[in-house]
Motif scaffolding. Structure first.
Motif, PDB file in Angstrom:
ATOM      1  N   LEU A   1       0.831  -1.217   0.000  1.00 32.80           N
ATOM      2  CA  LEU A   1       0.000   0.000   0.000  1.00 32.80           C
ATOM      3  C   LEU A   1       0.860   1.260   0.000  1.00 32.80           C
ATOM      4  N   ARG A   2       1.955   1.228   0.750  1.00 33.51           N
ATOM      5  CA  ARG A   2       2.822   2.401   0.786  1.00 33.51           C
ATOM      6  C   ARG A   2       3.453   2.645  -0.581  1.00 33.51           C
ATOM      7  N   ARG A   3       3.906   1.557  -1.224  1.00 32.23           N
ATOM      8  CA  ARG A   3       4.508   1.705  -2.555  1.00 32.23           C
ATOM      9  C   ARG A   3       3.481   2.246  -3.560  1.00 32.23           C
ATOM     10  N   LEU A   4       2.213   1.884  -3.370  1.00 30.20           N
ATOM     11  CA  LEU A   4       1.174   2.297  -4.314  1.00 30.20           C
ATOM     12  C   LEU A   4       0.952   3.809  -4.265  1.00 30.20           C
ATOM     13  N   VAL A   5       0.884   4.375  -3.077  1.00 32.48           N
ATOM     14  CA  VAL A   5       0.452   5.785  -2.953  1.00 32.48           C
ATOM     15  C   VAL A   5       1.602   6.781  -2.911  1.00 32.48           C
ATOM     16  N   ARG A   6       2.827   6.329  -2.564  1.00 30.93           N
ATOM     17  CA  ARG A   6       3.929   7.273  -2.409  1.00 30.93           C
ATOM     18  C   ARG A   6       4.184   8.107  -3.660  1.00 30.93           C
ATOM     19  N   PRO A   7       4.143   7.513  -4.886  1.00 35.72           N
ATOM     20  CA  PRO A   7       4.379   8.345  -6.078  1.00 35.72           C
ATOM     21  C   PRO A   7       3.346   9.447  -6.289  1.00 35.72           C
ATOM     22  N   HIS A   8       2.256   9.361  -5.584  1.00 39.04           N
ATOM     23  CA  HIS A   8       1.182  10.352  -5.789  1.00 39.04           C
ATOM     24  C   HIS A   8       1.254  11.511  -4.801  1.00 39.04           C
ATOM     25  N   GLY A   9       2.341  11.616  -4.081  1.00 42.13           N
ATOM     26  CA  GLY A   9       2.549  12.789  -3.229  1.00 42.13           C
ATOM     27  C   GLY A   9       1.901  12.716  -1.866  1.00 42.13           C
ATOM     28  N   TYR A  10       1.491  11.539  -1.431  1.00 40.80           N
ATOM     29  CA  TYR A  10       0.888  11.417  -0.106  1.00 40.80           C
ATOM     30  C   TYR A  10       1.951  11.105   0.930  1.00 40.80           C
ATOM     31  N   ARG A  11       1.787  11.635   2.099  1.00 40.18           N
ATOM     32  CA  ARG A  11       2.547  11.172   3.254  1.00 40.18           C
ATOM     33  C   ARG A  11       1.832   9.951   3.809  1.00 40.18           C
ATOM     34  N   VAL A  12       2.613   8.951   4.268  1.00 35.20           N
ATOM     35  CA  VAL A  12       2.036   7.668   4.657  1.00 35.20           C
ATOM     36  C   VAL A  12       2.474   7.300   6.075  1.00 35.20           C
ATOM     37  N   LEU A  13       1.482   6.840   6.865  1.00 34.38           N
ATOM     38  CA  LEU A  13       1.755   6.229   8.161  1.00 34.38           C
ATOM     39  C   LEU A  13       1.193   4.821   8.143  1.00 34.38           C
ATOM     40  N   LEU A  14       1.876   3.881   8.844  1.00 34.72           N
ATOM     41  CA  LEU A  14       1.473   2.477   8.848  1.00 34.72           C
ATOM     42  C   LEU A  14       1.213   2.033  10.280  1.00 34.72           C
ATOM     43  N   ALA A  15       0.156   1.208  10.464  1.00 35.94           N
ATOM     44  CA  ALA A  15      -0.164   0.653  11.787  1.00 35.94           C
ATOM     45  C   ALA A  15      -0.510  -0.817  11.617  1.00 35.94           C
ATOM     46  N   ALA A  16       0.029  -1.682  12.524  1.00 35.48           N
ATOM     47  CA  ALA A  16      -0.163  -3.128  12.415  1.00 35.48           C
ATOM     48  C   ALA A  16      -1.444  -3.601  13.075  1.00 35.48           C
ATOM     49  N   GLY A  17      -2.236  -2.702  13.609  1.00 35.17           N
ATOM     50  CA  GLY A  17      -3.487  -3.090  14.231  1.00 35.17           C
ATOM     51  C   GLY A  17      -4.290  -1.875  14.630  1.00 35.17           C
ATOM     52  N   GLY A  18      -5.534  -2.115  15.130  1.00 29.66           N
ATOM     53  CA  GLY A  18      -6.420  -1.018  15.482  1.00 29.66           C
ATOM     54  C   GLY A  18      -5.898  -0.143  16.598  1.00 29.66           C
ATOM     55  N   ALA A  19      -5.306  -0.773  17.649  1.00 28.02           N
ATOM     56  CA  ALA A  19      -4.815   0.023  18.777  1.00 28.02           C
ATOM     57  C   ALA A  19      -3.695   0.947  18.341  1.00 28.02           C
ATOM     58  N   ALA A  20      -2.778   0.406  17.505  1.00 25.66           N
ATOM     59  CA  ALA A  20      -1.678   1.245  17.019  1.00 25.66           C
ATOM     60  C   ALA A  20      -2.201   2.374  16.130  1.00 25.66           C
ATOM     61  N   GLY A  21      -3.242   2.071  15.336  1.00 25.57           N
ATOM     62  CA  GLY A  21      -3.829   3.112  14.478  1.00 25.57           C
ATOM     63  C   GLY A  21      -4.459   4.229  15.286  1.00 25.57           C
ATOM     64  N   LEU A  22      -5.161   3.868  16.374  1.00 24.78           N
ATOM     65  CA  LEU A  22      -5.783   4.905  17.217  1.00 24.78           C
ATOM     66  C   LEU A  22      -4.723   5.784  17.878  1.00 24.78           C
ATOM     67  N   ALA A  23      -3.586   5.158  18.263  1.00 22.49           N
ATOM     68  CA  ALA A  23      -2.506   5.935  18.875  1.00 22.49           C
ATOM     69  C   ALA A  23      -1.950   6.962  17.899  1.00 22.49           C
ATOM     70  N   LEU A  24      -1.769   6.560  16.636  1.00 21.44           N
ATOM     71  CA  LEU A  24      -1.263   7.495  15.637  1.00 21.44           C
ATOM     72  C   LEU A  24      -2.270   8.618  15.364  1.00 21.44           C
ATOM     73  N   LEU A  25      -3.540   8.279  15.318  1.00 17.56           N
ATOM     74  CA  LEU A  25      -4.581   9.298  15.098  1.00 17.56           C
ATOM     75  C   LEU A  25      -4.584  10.346  16.206  1.00 17.56           C
ATOM     76  N   ALA A  26      -4.240   9.914  17.388  1.00 23.79           N
ATOM     77  CA  ALA A  26      -4.216  10.857  18.514  1.00 23.79           C
ATOM     78  C   ALA A  26      -3.050  11.816  18.427  1.00 23.79           C
ATOM     79  N   GLU A  27      -2.032  11.466  17.656  1.00 23.32           N
ATOM     80  CA  GLU A  27      -0.830  12.281  17.590  1.00 23.32           C
ATOM     81  C   GLU A  27      -0.673  13.045  16.277  1.00 23.32           C
ATOM     82  N   GLU A  28      -1.203  12.513  15.175  1.00 27.27           N
ATOM     83  CA  GLU A  28      -0.956  13.078  13.858  1.00 27.27           C
ATOM     84  C   GLU A  28      -2.258  13.596  13.219  1.00 27.27           C
ATOM     85  N   PRO A  29      -2.122  14.654  12.385  1.00 27.50           N
ATOM     86  CA  PRO A  29      -3.310  15.194  11.679  1.00 27.50           C
ATOM     87  C   PRO A  29      -3.636  14.367  10.432  1.00 27.50           C
TER      88      PRO A  29
END
Length: 452
Positions: A23-51
């Motif tokens: 997924l990261r390789r797919l979107v990177r050429p299109h100018g998106y910044r990418v964050l990755l999370a291995a599960g729901g809890a990790a995703g919620l933690a990133l959402l709390a810190e990043e816009p």
């Protein structure tokens, strides 16, 4: 308006590292910044810190599946775009994810790259619109608040200005009424000067003025003309002020040719005396026309028919009626009934029939201001009392106008005047239970006793 990051930030959530890398390789050429999370809890933690702008989550994950994860995202960050990847054909689970997480799109694995990129672009566009809408709503709310504040301030200014104008208008109106009262008082004092002369009749001009005004009222000439007629009645003989006493006492019927010429000029002299006063322009014309006749045989201009103003005829009929009784017209003093017959004889010659009819009705009218009062002597007057009727000297000159409020100084002056002149002043005082607003105090006029 809120500024967006230079590059949109996309979060991918999946328990398989290989999928996250793809997924990261797919979107990177299109100018998106990418964050990755291995599960729901990790995703919620990133959402709390990043816009984060968009979340792309797998459906099947241990501990917290995609439906539960996206539901929490919706509750905590409702403006973040939500996309679900489903790797198995479980319709019920997908429907539950749509309902619980209110996702914008769901895409089946293996995904089509073009479809996924379009879905991310759509989610980002929706996100931008929502952010802009919120910013516009906030701006509108702020502007509405400012506008309400400005409107309130403007309303307060208008209210304050209106109050100021109302106060100014009230002051001007009060001042105008005082000027008007003083002006009318001056006319009354002025009209009494002639009556101080030898041969003058006390209160004569006032009687003419009152009767002329009542006649004008019966003719329906209007309040303004009524006041002009009344003022003209008070001043109708002011042109005689230069007459010698002998001529002033002589009836018209007894005058010689030279005296008649001088007598006939009194209307012109009266007009000339009043013309400099702007408020008395109409009054001056009535004084000039008081001896005009509708048959054209009057003076000084020989007017006839409709050229003789009805207001002047109202003054003329009242003056002739009073003159007949006072001895001004002839050496004989006619009683009221004969004086009325003389007036009737002038119908169609001196006056229009409607004027005579109105005059006869006016004779039956009650006094315009029939006061409720009591009669006291000068020694009984006390401060705070209100004069109910004009106070005149024995010669008919105005001393105090009705409505005057007595103070201690004026009480003393009234008593001293009565004692000094050796006269009995009959004062009429308003009854205390009468609902009246006393007029403002006026200065004591020179030589001035009570009149109803």
């Amino acid at each position: 308006m809120t500024e967006e990051p230079a590059q949109p930030l996309v979060l991918f959530v999946d328990d398989e590292p290989s999928i996250l890398s793809a997924l990261r390789r797919l979107v990177r050429p299109h100018g998106y910044r990418v964050l990755l999370a291995a599960g729901g809890a990790a995703g919620l933690a990133l959402l709390a810190e990043e816009p984060i702008d968009v979340v792309v989550s797998d459906m099947r994950m241990p501990e917290m599946d995609g439906a539960e994860f996206l539901e929490q995202v919706r509750e905590r960050w409702p403006s973040v775009g939500r996309i679900l990847l489903t790797g198995y054909a479980d319709i019920q689970a997908t429907v539950a994810a749509v309902n619980r997480g209110q996702i914008q799109r769901h895409i089946a694995k293996p995904w089509d790259d073009r479809e996924l990129l379009l879905a991310i672009d759509d989610a980002l566009a929706r996100r931008r619109l929502e952010v802009e809408n919120r910013a516009l709503l906030q701006l509108t709310k702020t502007q509405n608040t400012e506008l309400q504040s400005l409107n309130a301030e403007l309303a307060n200014r208008v209210r304050a200005r209106t109050q100021e104008l109302e106060q100014v208008n009230a002051m001007l109106e009060k001042s105008f009424e005082q000027v008007k009262e003083n002006f009318l008082l001056s006319i009354q004092v002025f009209s009494g000067l002639l009556e101080l002369r030898e041969g003058g009749l006390a209160g004569y001009s006032r009687q003419v003025a009152d009767l002329a005004r009542r006649t004008a009222r019966r003719m329906g000439l209007g309040a303004r003309i009524e006041e002009d007629v009344h003022s003209a009645g008070l001043l109708h003989e002011i042109g005689k002020i230069g007459f010698p006493d002998a001529l002033l006492r002589k009836p018209v019927s007894a005058m010689n040719a030279e005296e008649i010429v001088r007598y006939r000029r009194h209307t012109l002299n009266g007009e000339a005396a009043l013309l400099p006063l702007g408020h008395l322009q109409h009054v001056a014309r009535l004084v000039r026309a008081q001896h005009e006749r509708i048959d054209g045989k009057g003076f000084p201009d020989g007017l006839s028919g409709d050229a003789v103003p009805l207001a002047a005829q109202a003054l003329s009929v009242a003056s002739d009626y009073c003159a007949a009784q006072s001895g001004r017209m002839a050496e004989q003093h006619f009683p009221p009934t004969q004086a009325l017959q003389l007036v009737r004889g002038g119908t169609g010659i001196r006056y229009e029939p409607e004027v005579v009819e109105a005059f006869e009705l006016a004779l039956t009218d009650e006094p315009e201001d029939k006061p409720r009062d009591r009669h006291i002597s000068a020694s009984d007057v006390e401060p705070g009392m209100v004069l109910a009727r004009d106070l005149l000297t024995p010669k008919g000159t105005l001393l105090l106008a009705a409505g005057h409020v007595f103070d201690a100084r004026l009480v003393r002056q009234i008593r001293e005047f009565a004692n000094r002149e050796g006269v009995r002043l009959a004062l009429f005082i308003r009854l205390p239970d009468e609902d009246v607003t006393p007029a403002s105090s006026r200065p004591l006029a020179a030589q001035g006793t009570s009149h109803g």
